[in-house]
Design a protein around this motif. Structure first.
Motif, PDB file in Angstrom:
ATOM      1  N   ASP A 189       0.806  -1.215   0.000  1.00 36.36           N
ATOM      2  CA  ASP A 189       0.000   0.000   0.000  1.00 36.36           C
ATOM      3  C   ASP A 189       0.840   1.266   0.000  1.00 36.36           C
ATOM      4  O   ASP A 189       0.323   2.350  -0.261  1.00 36.36           O
ATOM      5  CB  ASP A 189      -0.920   0.028   1.233  1.00 36.36           C
ATOM      6  CG  ASP A 189      -2.014  -1.007   1.154  1.00 36.36           C
ATOM      7  OD1 ASP A 189      -2.424  -1.357   0.028  1.00 36.36           O
ATOM      8  OD2 ASP A 189      -2.459  -1.474   2.221  1.00 36.36           O
ATOM      9  N   ASP A 190       2.113   1.135   0.295  1.00 36.30           N
ATOM     10  CA  ASP A 190       2.973   2.310   0.435  1.00 36.30           C
ATOM     11  C   ASP A 190       4.120   2.265  -0.570  1.00 36.30           C
ATOM     12  O   ASP A 190       4.428   1.210  -1.131  1.00 36.30           O
ATOM     13  CB  ASP A 190       3.533   2.375   1.867  1.00 36.30           C
ATOM     14  CG  ASP A 190       4.348   1.130   2.188  1.00 36.30           C
ATOM     15  OD1 ASP A 190       5.579   1.192   2.115  1.00 36.30           O
ATOM     16  OD2 ASP A 190       3.734   0.073   2.485  1.00 36.30           O
ATOM     17  N   VAL A 191       4.732   3.421  -0.790  1.00 33.25           N
ATOM     18  CA  VAL A 191       5.798   3.499  -1.798  1.00 33.25           C
ATOM     19  C   VAL A 191       7.026   2.694  -1.400  1.00 33.25           C
ATOM     20  O   VAL A 191       7.705   2.144  -2.265  1.00 33.25           O
ATOM     21  CB  VAL A 191       6.181   4.963  -2.124  1.00 33.25           C
ATOM     22  CG1 VAL A 191       5.036   5.681  -2.810  1.00 33.25           C
ATOM     23  CG2 VAL A 191       6.656   5.719  -0.916  1.00 33.25           C
ATOM     24  N   LEU A 192       7.322   2.588  -0.119  1.00 32.52           N
ATOM     25  CA  LEU A 192       8.525   1.857   0.298  1.00 32.52           C
ATOM     26  C   LEU A 192       8.424   0.369  -0.034  1.00 32.52           C
ATOM     27  O   LEU A 192       9.408  -0.239  -0.456  1.00 32.52           O
ATOM     28  CB  LEU A 192       8.812   2.079   1.784  1.00 32.52           C
ATOM     29  CG  LEU A 192       9.204   3.519   2.140  1.00 32.52           C
ATOM     30  CD1 LEU A 192       9.403   3.664   3.644  1.00 32.52           C
ATOM     31  CD2 LEU A 192      10.446   3.953   1.386  1.00 32.52           C
ATOM     32  N   SER A 193       7.240  -0.214   0.107  1.00 33.44           N
ATOM     33  CA  SER A 193       7.043  -1.624  -0.270  1.00 33.44           C
ATOM     34  C   SER A 193       7.236  -1.800  -1.771  1.00 33.44           C
ATOM     35  O   SER A 193       7.845  -2.781  -2.223  1.00 33.44           O
ATOM     36  CB  SER A 193       5.638  -2.092   0.116  1.00 33.44           C
ATOM     37  OG  SER A 193       5.455  -2.033   1.504  1.00 33.44           O
ATOM     38  N   ARG A 194       6.757  -0.861  -2.532  1.00 31.48           N
ATOM     39  CA  ARG A 194       6.890  -0.961  -3.995  1.00 31.48           C
ATOM     40  C   ARG A 194       8.322  -0.719  -4.438  1.00 31.48           C
ATOM     41  O   ARG A 194       8.806  -1.350  -5.373  1.00 31.48           O
ATOM     42  CB  ARG A 194       5.921  -0.009  -4.677  1.00 31.48           C
ATOM     43  CG  ARG A 194       4.497  -0.423  -4.332  1.00 31.48           C
ATOM     44  CD  ARG A 194       3.472   0.115  -5.236  1.00 31.48           C
ATOM     45  NE  ARG A 194       2.240   0.247  -4.458  1.00 31.48           N
ATOM     46  CZ  ARG A 194       1.265   1.053  -4.744  1.00 31.48           C
ATOM     47  NH1 ARG A 194       1.338   1.819  -5.800  1.00 31.48           N
ATOM     48  NH2 ARG A 194       0.204   1.107  -3.991  1.00 31.48           N
ATOM     49  N   ILE A 195       8.994   0.192  -3.760  1.00 30.78           N
ATOM     50  CA  ILE A 195      10.415   0.421  -4.058  1.00 30.78           C
ATOM     51  C   ILE A 195      11.198  -0.864  -3.825  1.00 30.78           C
ATOM     52  O   ILE A 195      12.029  -1.261  -4.651  1.00 30.78           O
ATOM     53  CB  ILE A 195      10.975   1.576  -3.205  1.00 30.78           C
ATOM     54  CG1 ILE A 195      10.415   2.918  -3.677  1.00 30.78           C
ATOM     55  CG2 ILE A 195      12.507   1.589  -3.235  1.00 30.78           C
ATOM     56  CD1 ILE A 195      10.708   4.085  -2.740  1.00 30.78           C
ATOM     57  N   ARG A 207      10.113  -4.008  -3.849  1.00 30.09           N
ATOM     58  CA  ARG A 207       9.803  -5.026  -4.850  1.00 30.09           C
ATOM     59  C   ARG A 207      10.429  -4.691  -6.201  1.00 30.09           C
ATOM     60  O   ARG A 207      11.004  -5.551  -6.859  1.00 30.09           O
ATOM     61  CB  ARG A 207       8.295  -5.192  -5.036  1.00 30.09           C
ATOM     62  CG  ARG A 207       8.015  -6.307  -6.053  1.00 30.09           C
ATOM     63  CD  ARG A 207       6.583  -6.713  -6.091  1.00 30.09           C
ATOM     64  NE  ARG A 207       6.423  -7.968  -6.800  1.00 30.09           N
ATOM     65  CZ  ARG A 207       6.489  -8.105  -8.115  1.00 30.09           C
ATOM     66  NH1 ARG A 207       6.746  -7.079  -8.884  1.00 30.09           N
ATOM     67  NH2 ARG A 207       6.299  -9.291  -8.669  1.00 30.09           N
ATOM     68  N   ALA A 208      10.315  -3.452  -6.621  1.00 29.26           N
ATOM     69  CA  ALA A 208      10.878  -3.048  -7.919  1.00 29.26           C
ATOM     70  C   ALA A 208      12.396  -3.172  -7.927  1.00 29.26           C
ATOM     71  O   ALA A 208      12.994  -3.420  -8.977  1.00 29.26           O
ATOM     72  CB  ALA A 208      10.459  -1.622  -8.241  1.00 29.26           C
ATOM     73  N   GLY A 209      13.014  -3.033  -6.762  1.00 27.69           N
ATOM     74  CA  GLY A 209      14.464  -3.131  -6.669  1.00 27.69           C
ATOM     75  C   GLY A 209      14.996  -4.535  -6.826  1.00 27.69           C
ATOM     76  O   GLY A 209      16.205  -4.741  -6.982  1.00 27.69           O
ATOM     77  N   ARG A 210      14.109  -5.523  -6.813  1.00 25.42           N
ATOM     78  CA  ARG A 210      14.550  -6.925  -6.958  1.00 25.42           C
ATOM     79  C   ARG A 210      15.049  -7.232  -8.355  1.00 25.42           C
ATOM     80  O   ARG A 210      15.834  -8.140  -8.547  1.00 25.42           O
ATOM     81  CB  ARG A 210      13.415  -7.873  -6.599  1.00 25.42           C
ATOM     82  CG  ARG A 210      13.056  -7.857  -5.135  1.00 25.42           C
ATOM     83  CD  ARG A 210      11.974  -8.884  -4.838  1.00 25.42           C
ATOM     84  NE  ARG A 210      11.414  -8.626  -3.527  1.00 25.42           N
ATOM     85  CZ  ARG A 210      10.185  -8.910  -3.169  1.00 25.42           C
ATOM     86  NH1 ARG A 210       9.361  -9.489  -4.033  1.00 25.42           N
ATOM     87  NH2 ARG A 210       9.761  -8.647  -1.964  1.00 25.42           N
TER      88      ARG A 210
END
Length: 194
Positions: free
Chosen positions: A54-60, A62-65
């Motif tokens: 739900d937040d940008v840090l979680s998406r950051i 995941r995208a960083g993988r």
């Protein structure tokens, strides 16, 4: 600027633009008649990336993988934007090929994900964005239904957590031309004050 199409003698030829708010939680889009600036419809949908947080840090994170994760996240959001464009065009009696211009604004993370850029530097000090000036992307490369030569232009970002959505808000409110003290408050998943 560049010429996308030419219809000789057709002063009333349809030409539309689509403005997208790429929010962390909600995506919104508006169809604008470029001949007179009139709104021809609005649409909204949940941002499908919420399945990854739900937040940008979680998406950051995941995208960083890796590139595969970024591609999946980008495709998910572009598919919903494409559906909204089709819905807007159908509601206005317009053909997607008559959409000649697209713009999008979002926080720095959402714009990075829309570009397919690794947002990992936003997750640690000094929270450095991958770009400042608003990139231009070809709509067809994103799978967006529009004129074959149409571009999606992103609003420029100011910093790691001050994105193109804030720039768009400042311009829409006319803060750059107002006299005296003014306050713009963006209340969303991520909030900013200007």
């Amino acid at each position: 600027s560049r010429l996308l199409s030419f219809l000789g003698g057709a002063q009333a030829a349809p030409s539309y633009g689509v403005a997208v708010d790429a929010g962390t939680t909600t995506l919104a889009a508006a169809l604008v008649d470029l001949r007179d600036g009139a709104d021809r419809g609005v649409a909204a949908a949940m941002n499908p990336q919420t399945v990854w947080g739900d937040d940008v840090l979680s998406r950051i994170a995941r995208a960083g993988r890796g590139a595969a994760e970024r591609r999946e996240m980008r495709q998910a959001v572009c598919a919903v934007i494409a559906d909204m464009i089709r819905e807007l065009c159908a509601g206005a009696g317009a053909a997607p090929e008559e959409v000649h211009a697209l713009s999008a604004a979002g926080n720095t993370t959402m714009e990075s994900l829309l570009c397919g850029v690794d947002p990992s530097p936003l997750g640690c000090v000094p929270f450095t964005p991958a770009f400042g000036g608003g990139p231009r992307l070809r709509a067809r490369d994103l799978g967006l239904p529009a004129h074959p030569g149409a571009e999606l232009r992103l609003f420029p970002v100011i910093g790691g957590f001050v994105g193109g959505d804030t720039v768009a808000g400042v311009l829409a409110a006319g803060l750059d031309t107002l006299q005296g003290v003014s306050l713009l408050i963006d209340i969303g998943t991520n909030g900013e004050l200007v």
